[in-house]
Motif scaffolding. Structure first.
Motif, PDB file in Angstrom:
ATOM      1  N   GLY A 162     -14.923   0.549 -20.504  1.00 16.70           N
ATOM      2  CA  GLY A 162     -14.515  -0.923 -20.264  1.00 16.70           C
ATOM      3  C   GLY A 162     -13.254  -1.031 -19.518  1.00 16.70           C
ATOM      4  O   GLY A 162     -12.573  -2.042 -19.491  1.00 16.70           O
ATOM      5  N   GLY A 163     -12.886   0.153 -19.025  1.00 19.03           N
ATOM      6  CA  GLY A 163     -11.461   0.069 -18.180  1.00 19.03           C
ATOM      7  C   GLY A 163     -11.662  -0.572 -16.460  1.00 19.03           C
ATOM      8  O   GLY A 163     -13.083  -1.246 -16.450  1.00 19.03           O
ATOM      9  N   ARG A 164     -10.799  -0.581 -15.969  1.00 14.64           N
ATOM     10  CA  ARG A 164     -10.857  -1.132 -14.749  1.00 14.64           C
ATOM     11  C   ARG A 164     -10.161  -0.552 -13.349  1.00 14.64           C
ATOM     12  O   ARG A 164      -9.144   0.210 -13.643  1.00 14.64           O
ATOM     13  N   ILE A 165     -10.968  -0.284 -12.418  1.00 15.46           N
ATOM     14  CA  ILE A 165     -10.403   0.376 -11.510  1.00 15.46           C
ATOM     15  C   ILE A 165     -10.288  -0.546 -10.029  1.00 15.46           C
ATOM     16  O   ILE A 165     -11.288  -1.153  -9.646  1.00 15.46           O
ATOM     17  N   THR A 166      -9.060  -0.364  -9.402  1.00  9.34           N
ATOM     18  CA  THR A 166      -9.143  -1.243  -8.061  1.00  9.34           C
ATOM     19  C   THR A 166      -8.755  -0.685  -7.192  1.00  9.34           C
ATOM     20  O   THR A 166      -7.742   0.367  -7.097  1.00  9.34           O
ATOM     21  N   VAL A 167      -9.243  -0.812  -6.022  1.00  9.02           N
ATOM     22  CA  VAL A 167      -8.948   0.021  -4.683  1.00  9.02           C
ATOM     23  C   VAL A 167      -8.364  -1.202  -3.736  1.00  9.02           C
ATOM     24  O   VAL A 167      -9.331  -2.030  -3.463  1.00  9.02           O
ATOM     25  N   GLY A 168      -7.537  -0.850  -3.127  1.00  3.99           N
ATOM     26  CA  GLY A 168      -6.891  -1.872  -2.151  1.00  3.99           C
ATOM     27  C   GLY A 168      -6.180  -1.546  -1.011  1.00  3.99           C
ATOM     28  O   GLY A 168      -5.923  -0.142  -0.995  1.00  3.99           O
ATOM     29  N   LYS A 169      -5.625  -2.173  -0.053  1.00  7.02           N
ATOM     30  CA  LYS A 169      -4.949  -1.664   1.104  1.00  7.02           C
ATOM     31  C   LYS A 169      -3.698  -2.569   1.326  1.00  7.02           C
ATOM     32  O   LYS A 169      -3.779  -3.870   0.854  1.00  7.02           O
ATOM     33  N   LYS A 170      -2.626  -2.091   1.901  1.00  8.14           N
ATOM     34  CA  LYS A 170      -1.511  -2.925   2.099  1.00  8.14           C
ATOM     35  C   LYS A 170      -1.291  -2.616   3.739  1.00  8.14           C
ATOM     36  O   LYS A 170      -1.121  -1.411   4.030  1.00  8.14           O
ATOM     37  N   THR A 171      -0.941  -3.590   4.603  1.00 14.06           N
ATOM     38  CA  THR A 171      -0.627  -3.329   5.881  1.00 14.06           C
ATOM     39  C   THR A 171       0.839  -3.310   6.474  1.00 14.06           C
ATOM     40  O   THR A 171       1.241  -4.432   5.904  1.00 14.06           O
ATOM     41  N   SER A 172       1.341  -2.464   6.982  1.00 14.50           N
ATOM     42  CA  SER A 172       2.699  -2.680   7.526  1.00 14.50           C
ATOM     43  C   SER A 172       2.773  -2.241   8.870  1.00 14.50           C
ATOM     44  O   SER A 172       1.698  -2.110   9.602  1.00 14.50           O
ATOM     45  N   GLU A 173       3.936  -2.395   9.743  1.00 14.53           N
ATOM     46  CA  GLU A 173       4.000  -2.352  11.277  1.00 14.53           C
ATOM     47  C   GLU A 173       3.317  -1.048  11.761  1.00 14.53           C
ATOM     48  O   GLU A 173       2.273  -1.102  12.695  1.00 14.53           O
ATOM     49  N   PHE A 174       3.329  -0.126  11.343  1.00 11.50           N
ATOM     50  CA  PHE A 174       2.959   1.289  11.992  1.00 11.50           C
ATOM     51  C   PHE A 174       1.890   1.968  10.971  1.00 11.50           C
ATOM     52  O   PHE A 174       1.206   2.763  11.296  1.00 11.50           O
ATOM     53  N   GLU A 175       1.539   1.466   9.693  1.00 13.51           N
ATOM     54  CA  GLU A 175       0.756   2.073   9.033  1.00 13.51           C
ATOM     55  C   GLU A 175      -0.013   1.536   8.152  1.00 13.51           C
ATOM     56  O   GLU A 175       0.387   0.223   7.610  1.00 13.51           O
ATOM     57  N   VAL A 176      -0.903   1.688   7.495  1.00 15.47           N
ATOM     58  CA  VAL A 176      -1.650   1.367   6.311  1.00 15.47           C
ATOM     59  C   VAL A 176      -1.574   2.127   4.987  1.00 15.47           C
ATOM     60  O   VAL A 176      -1.831   3.277   5.071  1.00 15.47           O
ATOM     61  N   GLU A 177      -1.390   1.234   3.941  1.00 14.43           N
ATOM     62  CA  GLU A 177      -1.298   2.028   2.506  1.00 14.43           C
ATOM     63  C   GLU A 177      -2.514   1.652   1.684  1.00 14.43           C
ATOM     64  O   GLU A 177      -2.529   0.511   1.505  1.00 14.43           O
ATOM     65  N   ILE A 178      -3.164   2.818   1.386  1.00 12.68           N
ATOM     66  CA  ILE A 178      -4.500   2.527   0.552  1.00 12.68           C
ATOM     67  C   ILE A 178      -4.073   2.990  -0.877  1.00 12.68           C
ATOM     68  O   ILE A 178      -3.255   3.887  -0.967  1.00 12.68           O
TER      69      ILE A 178
END
Lengths: 122, 558
Positions: free
Chosen positions: B205-221
């Motif tokens: 019943g739990g929850r998992i989220t996968v996402g990304k954030k973008t900045s000038e030189f890199e992407v954070e996942i």
């Protein structure tokens, strides 16, 4: 060589390494003591030609032991003081306590053997 | 007695109340003190030297052991895999009833066996992976790809499992699509690992989220779960080898304790960061960053920026020199040079550079279609200059072929140094680019204006040099100090200061001594100076016959 050497050091591993290197260098007669008091007693009884003395001992101050060895009339030996970490203040204390040399412990005991050899030569 | 010492030092006057005998005693005592101090210094220094040698010995031993360990791991892993393949094959055959019918109990038992074999294979593969990564024997095969594409691919793999455990799987791709430059397979490996962990430690019943954030030189996942979380004590040890946490809670296979360590090694190779946030029973979030796919020069700037940051953070600062190397073709028909030839030559250049710049911290990156950026660690301008020259020599023997035409290759260079030329990545690169493209400055020192003019015309005709003429030795020295020419051409006979004297002054000046010099003379060189000047040291040109040779010499030097 028939020189008698006494090692006063509480670290058994170090003592073993030093004994091995001294024997390889030709000094077969090695005695050991693990603290200052028994070291002095052993020196009085056995009268070694040279005493290798660690600056750090569990019961007494190493420099005190050096003074006792040098001032005792029953003991007439060279003294080489040993340390795991060289220190200028300690070196001065050692000299003032009457030591004949002050060397650092290394895995090959090079400095120690060198000091022992030159004391026996000169 | 100290009283005497003090009064001599403080009052600087002779103590009148002491007898000579007392003073003599004092002197003897002080002498003994000095002897003791000298002995102490000597013994301390000897000790320090020996301890330093000892340290080096131990450090080398550690490196050897590390190498041994890596070798051992890879050899052993290979030897272990082969029998396992055989075991698996055999057991699978029987379980699949290919060799005859089996009952349910037999099938269950064989399933357990297969499970264990797979687990063992996993462990061995992970060990091998890790040892290769640690030994630096992994080369990234990077490509530019879209992050969502990779995330979706991995999530599909886990669909059956999340469904069976009623776990909700969300994807947060709010930010616009961005290309990242990374090794696709390895990133899939990381995502698979993180999502598997999330599933393992998240209850039904739990929850998992996968996402990304973008900045000038890199992407954070990031991979976020609502699972059992990680204790604060365990957080720092997360990415260490063979550490496993929360094994008692939650079902699922036991891990190998190597997954996160492998993830960290892969991220390190990409120059990214990986970290986790978590509180017991409040879930965890695992983040990692990857470089965006950028144009070559922006990428170079970003790498330089990161490198400078690392440097500035160190306790002991040392130099870093940026060397730009550009390929030029020596015949005028530039337009004939196609992209393939350029690429080929650039690869050639890269190989040449790698042969010369062998320090492990040196980096070579593509700056543009015809230019490489080389970061030389612990190197100053003179060192970079030497590297550039060696590379030029290597490249001079290569030729570019386009159809039936053959072009000789030359290499231009531009140098900028941290910290002398500044500490900002963009500015350093701009400076190096400027140096790369500017005309070389030549200073001619000759008291005969006709000769000077003739030489100047000759040189400026090539359109590659900026020439200044000075007629006097003293003025020349001043000009050299202010202008920093790339080459100086000196006449031996000058008024006021002789050419020899001028050369001497240059060679003694800290900043000017590395500037190459060509000597001009109308007659033979003075005996005394033949060592300094003449074959091997500084080239000598006899005027005016030698002038056609002068261009050759200049090409050699510049």
């Amino acid at each position: 060589m028939n020189k008698k050497i006494l090692i006063i050091d509480d670290n058994l591993d170090d003592t073993e390494i030093m004994t091995r290197h001294l024997k390889e260098a030709g000094y077969q007669n090695i005695l050991t003591a693990a603290n200052g008091k028994s070291g002095i007693k052993l020196a009085e009884d056995e009268k070694p030609n040279l005493v290798i003395l660690d600056t750090l001992l569990p019961d007494v101050d190493g420099f005190e032991v050096c003074r006792s060895l040098k001032s005792s009339e029953r003991i007439n030996s060279h003294v080489v003081m040993l340390t795991g970490a060289v220190d200028a203040v300690d070196a001065k204390k050692a000299r003032k306590a009457g030591t004949d040399d002050y060397v650092v412990k290394t895995s090959d005991c090079a400095a120690l053997i060198c000091a022992v050899n030159s004391l026996f030569k000169g | 007695m100290n009283h005497t010492k003090k009064s001599i030092i403080e009052n600087n006057s002779f103590p009148a109340d002491r007898t000579p005998a007392e003073l003599w005693e004092e002197i003897i005592r002080l002498r003994k003190e000095i002897e003791v101090d000298e002995w102490v210094s000597r013994k301390t220094n000897e000790g320090i030297r020996l301890l330093y040698k000892e340290l080096e010995k131990k450090s080398q031993k550690l490196q050897e052991l590390d190498q041994l360990k890596s070798n051992l791991l890879s050899t052993v892993s290979h030897e272990l895999r082969t029998p396992l393949t055989v075991i698996r094959g055999g057991v699978a055959l029987i379980r699949n009833q290919t060799l005859g019918k089996i009952n349910d109990d037999q099938q269950d038992t064989l399933n357990d066996v297969l499970g264990s074999v797979d687990r063992l294979t996993n462990i061995i593969n992970n060990l091998l992976d890790l040892s290769k990564l640690e030994a630096g024997r992994v080369e990234l095969r990077t490509s530019d790809f879209n992050v969502p594409e990779v995330i979706n691919e991995v999530l599909k793999l886990f669909q059956p499992e999340v469904v069976s455990r009623s776990i909700r799987l969300d994807v947060d791709l709010a930010s616009p699509p961005t290309l990242i430059c990374a090794d696709k397979d390895k990133i899939i490996q990381i995502l698979t690992n993180l999502i598997a962990n999330a599933i393992k430690f998240t209850p039904k019943g739990g929850r998992i989220t996968v996402g990304k954030k973008t900045s000038e030189f890199e992407v954070e996942i990031f991979v976020k779960d609502t699972g059992i979380g990680i204790a604060p004590n365990d957080l720092p040890k997360l990415f260490h080898k063979f550490e496993q946490f929360g094994r008692t809670a939650g079902p699922g296979e036991k891990g190998t304790g190597l997954g996160l360590a492998i993830c960290k090694e892969i991220i390190d190779l990409h120059d990214g960061e990986i970290w986790a946030e978590s509180k017991p029973n409040q879930g965890s979030v695992f983040h990692f960053t990857l470089p965006r796919a950028l144009s070559d020069d922006l990428m170079c700037q970003h790498v330089l920026d990161l490198t400078l940051k690392k440097l500035k953070g160190r306790k002991i600062q040392h130099l870093l020199t940026i060397l730009l190397l550009r390929i030029t073709f020596m015949r005028p028909a530039h337009s004939l040079i196609e992209k393939e030839t350029n690429d080929e030559m650039l690869t050639c250049l890269k190989d040449s550079v790698r042969q010369i710049a062998t320090h492990p911290m040196d980096r070579v990156l593509k700056f543009s279609s015809d230019t490489l950026m080389v970061l030389l660690d612990r190197t100053d301008q003179a060192g970079a200059f030497a590297v550039a020259n060696k590379v030029r020599h290597l490249m001079k023997s290569k030729k570019a072929h386009v159809g039936t035409n053959e072009f000789l290759v030359d290499v231009q260079y531009g140098i900028a140094t941290y910290p002398n030329n500044g500490g900002n990545a963009k500015r350093l690169l701009d400076l190096a680019t400027l140096e790369l493209t500017r005309k070389k400055r030549i200073l001619i020192v000759d008291d005969e204006p006709d000769i000077a003019k003739e030489l100047r015309t000759l040189l400026e005709m090539t359109n590659r040099f900026e020439v200044t003429c000075i007629f006097d030795g003293e003025a020349a020295f001043e000009k050299a100090k202010s202008d920093r020419p790339d080459l100086m051409i000196l006449d031996i006979t000058l008024p006021r200061m002789s050419g020899y004297e001028l050369i001497g002054r240059f060679k003694q000046h800290r900043d000017l001594r590395n500037i190459p010099i060509i000597v001009l003379t109308g007659h033979s060189v003075d005996e005394d100076y033949r060592d300094v000047i003449g074959p091997g040291a500084i080239p000598v040109i006899y005027k005016p016959e030698g002038f056609d040779k002068i261009l050759e010499h200049i090409e050699e030097i510049l």
